[in-house]
Design a protein around this motif. Structure first.
Motif, mmCIF file in Angstrom:
data_model
loop_
_atom_site.group_PDB
_atom_site.id
_atom_site.type_symbol
_atom_site.label_atom_id
_atom_site.label_comp_id
_atom_site.label_asym_id
_atom_site.label_seq_id
_atom_site.Cartn_x
_atom_site.Cartn_y
_atom_site.Cartn_z
ATOM 1 N N VAL A 167 0.831 -1.206 0.000
ATOM 2 C CA VAL A 167 0.000 0.000 0.000
ATOM 3 C C VAL A 167 0.867 1.259 0.000
ATOM 4 N N ARG A 168 1.962 1.248 0.749
ATOM 5 C CA ARG A 168 2.863 2.409 0.758
ATOM 6 C C ARG A 168 3.414 2.689 -0.631
ATOM 7 N N HIS A 169 3.571 1.635 -1.416
ATOM 8 C CA HIS A 169 4.068 1.803 -2.784
ATOM 9 C C HIS A 169 2.931 1.931 -3.794
ATOM 10 N N ASP A 170 1.722 2.146 -3.291
ATOM 11 C CA ASP A 170 0.538 2.332 -4.139
ATOM 12 C C ASP A 170 0.279 1.114 -5.022
ATOM 13 N N MET A 171 0.546 -0.063 -4.482
ATOM 14 C CA MET A 171 0.261 -1.303 -5.186
ATOM 15 C C MET A 171 -1.081 -1.860 -4.716
ATOM 16 N N MET A 172 -1.585 -2.833 -5.456
ATOM 17 C CA MET A 172 -2.823 -3.508 -5.089
ATOM 18 C C MET A 172 -2.529 -4.812 -4.365
ATOM 19 N N VAL A 173 -3.507 -5.264 -3.602
ATOM 20 C CA VAL A 173 -3.448 -6.552 -2.913
ATOM 21 C C VAL A 173 -4.698 -7.325 -3.322
ATOM 22 N N MET A 196 -9.833 0.439 0.857
ATOM 23 C CA MET A 196 -10.659 -0.090 -0.230
ATOM 24 C C MET A 196 -10.023 0.148 -1.602
ATOM 25 N N GLY A 197 -9.296 1.234 -1.726
ATOM 26 C CA GLY A 197 -8.701 1.581 -3.003
ATOM 27 C C GLY A 197 -7.530 0.726 -3.419
ATOM 28 N N ASN A 198 -7.146 -0.241 -2.572
ATOM 29 C CA ASN A 198 -6.016 -1.116 -2.876
ATOM 30 C C ASN A 198 -6.415 -2.578 -2.999
ATOM 31 N N LEU A 199 -7.702 -2.871 -3.124
ATOM 32 C CA LEU A 199 -8.175 -4.249 -3.090
ATOM 33 C C LEU A 199 -8.610 -4.747 -4.465
ATOM 34 N N LEU A 200 -8.258 -6.003 -4.746
ATOM 35 C CA LEU A 200 -8.766 -6.727 -5.897
ATOM 36 C C LEU A 200 -9.258 -8.089 -5.443
ATOM 37 N N VAL A 201 -10.045 -8.742 -6.285
ATOM 38 C CA VAL A 201 -10.468 -10.122 -6.030
ATOM 39 C C VAL A 201 -10.087 -10.978 -7.233
ATOM 40 N N GLU A 202 -9.900 -12.258 -6.989
ATOM 41 C CA GLU A 202 -9.461 -13.184 -8.030
ATOM 42 C C GLU A 202 -9.890 -14.594 -7.660
ATOM 43 N N THR A 203 -9.727 -15.507 -8.621
ATOM 44 C CA THR A 203 -9.943 -16.921 -8.315
ATOM 45 C C THR A 203 -8.638 -17.702 -8.211
ATOM 46 N N ASP A 204 -7.627 -17.354 -9.027
ATOM 47 C CA ASP A 204 -6.450 -18.204 -9.242
ATOM 48 C C ASP A 204 -6.895 -19.564 -9.772
ATOM 49 N N ALA A 205 -8.031 -19.597 -10.459
ATOM 50 C CA ALA A 205 -8.566 -20.844 -11.017
ATOM 51 C C ALA A 205 -7.538 -21.481 -11.943
ATOM 52 N N PRO A 206 -7.431 -22.796 -11.852
ATOM 53 C CA PRO A 206 -8.352 -23.793 -11.278
ATOM 54 C C PRO A 206 -8.134 -24.116 -9.800
ATOM 55 N N GLN A 247 -13.148 -0.721 -10.360
ATOM 56 C CA GLN A 247 -12.430 0.543 -10.593
ATOM 57 C C GLN A 247 -10.947 0.399 -10.278
ATOM 58 N N ASN A 248 -10.623 -0.336 -9.218
ATOM 59 C CA ASN A 248 -9.220 -0.555 -8.876
ATOM 60 C C ASN A 248 -8.492 -1.300 -9.992
ATOM 61 N N PHE A 249 -9.144 -2.334 -10.504
ATOM 62 C CA PHE A 249 -8.549 -3.112 -11.596
ATOM 63 C C PHE A 249 -8.295 -2.225 -12.814
ATOM 64 N N LEU A 250 -9.272 -1.438 -13.188
ATOM 65 C CA LEU A 250 -9.152 -0.616 -14.396
ATOM 66 C C LEU A 250 -8.119 0.492 -14.223
ATOM 67 N N ARG A 251 -7.949 0.960 -13.008
ATOM 68 C CA ARG A 251 -6.901 1.953 -12.742
ATOM 69 C C ARG A 251 -5.518 1.325 -12.865
ATOM 70 N N LEU A 252 -5.390 0.077 -12.380
ATOM 71 C CA LEU A 252 -4.098 -0.600 -12.428
ATOM 72 C C LEU A 252 -3.788 -1.109 -13.830
ATOM 73 N N PHE A 253 -4.740 -1.797 -14.432
ATOM 74 C CA PHE A 253 -4.556 -2.372 -15.771
ATOM 75 C C PHE A 253 -5.134 -1.402 -16.800
ATOM 76 N N ASP A 254 -4.500 -0.263 -16.917
ATOM 77 C CA ASP A 254 -5.088 0.801 -17.720
ATOM 78 C C ASP A 254 -4.855 0.630 -19.215
ATOM 79 N N LYS A 255 -4.194 -0.454 -19.613
ATOM 80 C CA LYS A 255 -4.087 -0.769 -21.041
ATOM 81 C C LYS A 255 -5.385 -1.382 -21.570
ATOM 82 N N VAL A 256 -6.225 -1.908 -20.694
ATOM 83 C CA VAL A 256 -7.517 -2.450 -21.129
ATOM 84 C C VAL A 256 -8.336 -1.314 -21.732
ATOM 85 N N PRO A 257 -8.762 -1.439 -22.985
ATOM 86 C CA PRO A 257 -9.504 -0.345 -23.633
ATOM 87 C C PRO A 257 -10.796 -0.024 -22.895
ATOM 88 N N ARG A 258 -11.066 1.239 -22.717
ATOM 89 C CA ARG A 258 -12.269 1.635 -21.990
ATOM 90 C C ARG A 258 -13.534 1.271 -22.755
#
Length: 267
Positions: A167-173, A196-206, A247-258
């Motif tokens: 979080v100090r380095h403005d990264m996501m968790v 809240m501004g540093n949180l993402l969710v994932e599956t790591d599926a499978p 919103q957190n994901f889109l801010r971090l992965f900003d190469k994803v076309p809007r």
């Protein structure tokens, strides 16, 4: 919409029913999925999945388990592969001292190459770290001092001090189904404490299906259970977690076309 920020849709576990799995994800409200590279010699199949579906993007990188098999991985190679429009991140990379499937020095060299590529491209680096908090923290601090880069700690299961450093380095968790496990008290406490501004969710599926599906093969649609659990921990509605993590994901992965995001929201 929710976003599954980390899954492995190229894995053989999904080969026979990939279309059905992706359909189930869409029906569950998963607007985007990020499928993650673990070996450069398998990157073509990762990219093929991303190219085949409009709501799937991918990364390029080498998992720490595979570092011994990639002694010649360079930032330049990663940068070149990341030029494809569907590649929006670098990794996964990092350190895994729990299994030690690769030499620790090889893991570190590989990790540093990925960080350099992330810095050079402006894309986020996806970090896998297990039983390696001290070395991961030292590398992140040292490399951030050389020049800022974007990143996230994926499938978080480390000590809270590492989450605070991120979080100090403005990264996501990013939190996986581990968050829902009864014995994951430390992970749950970190989720409560983090902004809240540093949180993402994932599956790591499978892998790592959340409660109430623990023990089954995981898939992107199951991220709804992790998001609901996170909302309960934070004392907010599921809709708030959904919107914030998107919103957190889109801010971090900003190469994803809007426009791609707008299309998925409208779907």
């Amino acid at each position: 919409m929710l976003i599954d920020s980390h899954c492995h849709l190229d894995f053989p576990d999904f080969a026979e029913e990939r279309d059905a799995i992706i359909t189930r994800a869409r029906q569950a409200g998963i607007g985007l999925m990020l499928t993650i590279s673990t070996r450069l010699d398998q990157f073509d199949r990762v990219l093929a999945v991303a190219e085949a579906y409009p709501d799937i993007y991918c990364t390029v990188g080498v998992h720490p388990h595979e570092a011994d098999d990639h002694p010649d991985v360079t930032a330049a190679k990663l940068v070149a592969l990341a030029s494809h429009p569907k590649v929006v991140g670098i990794g996964e990379t990092g350190l895994d001292y729990f299994y030690d499937h690769s030499d620790r020095e090889a893991q570190k060299r590989c990790f540093l190459a990925h960080i350099t590529a992330a810095r050079d491209t402006g894309l986020p680096v996806i970090i896998h770290t297990r039983d390696a908090d001290d070395d991961t923290a030292a590398i992140l601090d040292a490399e951030m001092a050389k020049g800022k880069f974007k990143g996230l700690l994926h499938c978080f299961s480390s000590g809270h001090a590492l989450a605070e450093l991120a979080v100090r380095h403005d990264m996501m968790v990013s939190f996986s189904g581990i968050l829902t496990f009864n014995k994951a008290r430390g992970v749950q406490e970190s989720a409560v404490a983090l902004p809240m501004g540093n949180l993402l969710v994932e599956t790591d599926a499978p892998y790592l299906a959340p409660v109430p599906l623990r023990g089954k093969r995981n898939e992107p649609s199951y991220v709804v259970h992790t998001a609901a659990f996170l909302a309960k921990l934070k004392g907010v509605g599921v809709g708030e977690i959904t919107e914030q993590t998107t919103q957190n994901f889109l801010r971090l992965f900003d190469k994803v076309p809007r426009e791609a995001v707008a299309d998925r929201r409208a779907a």
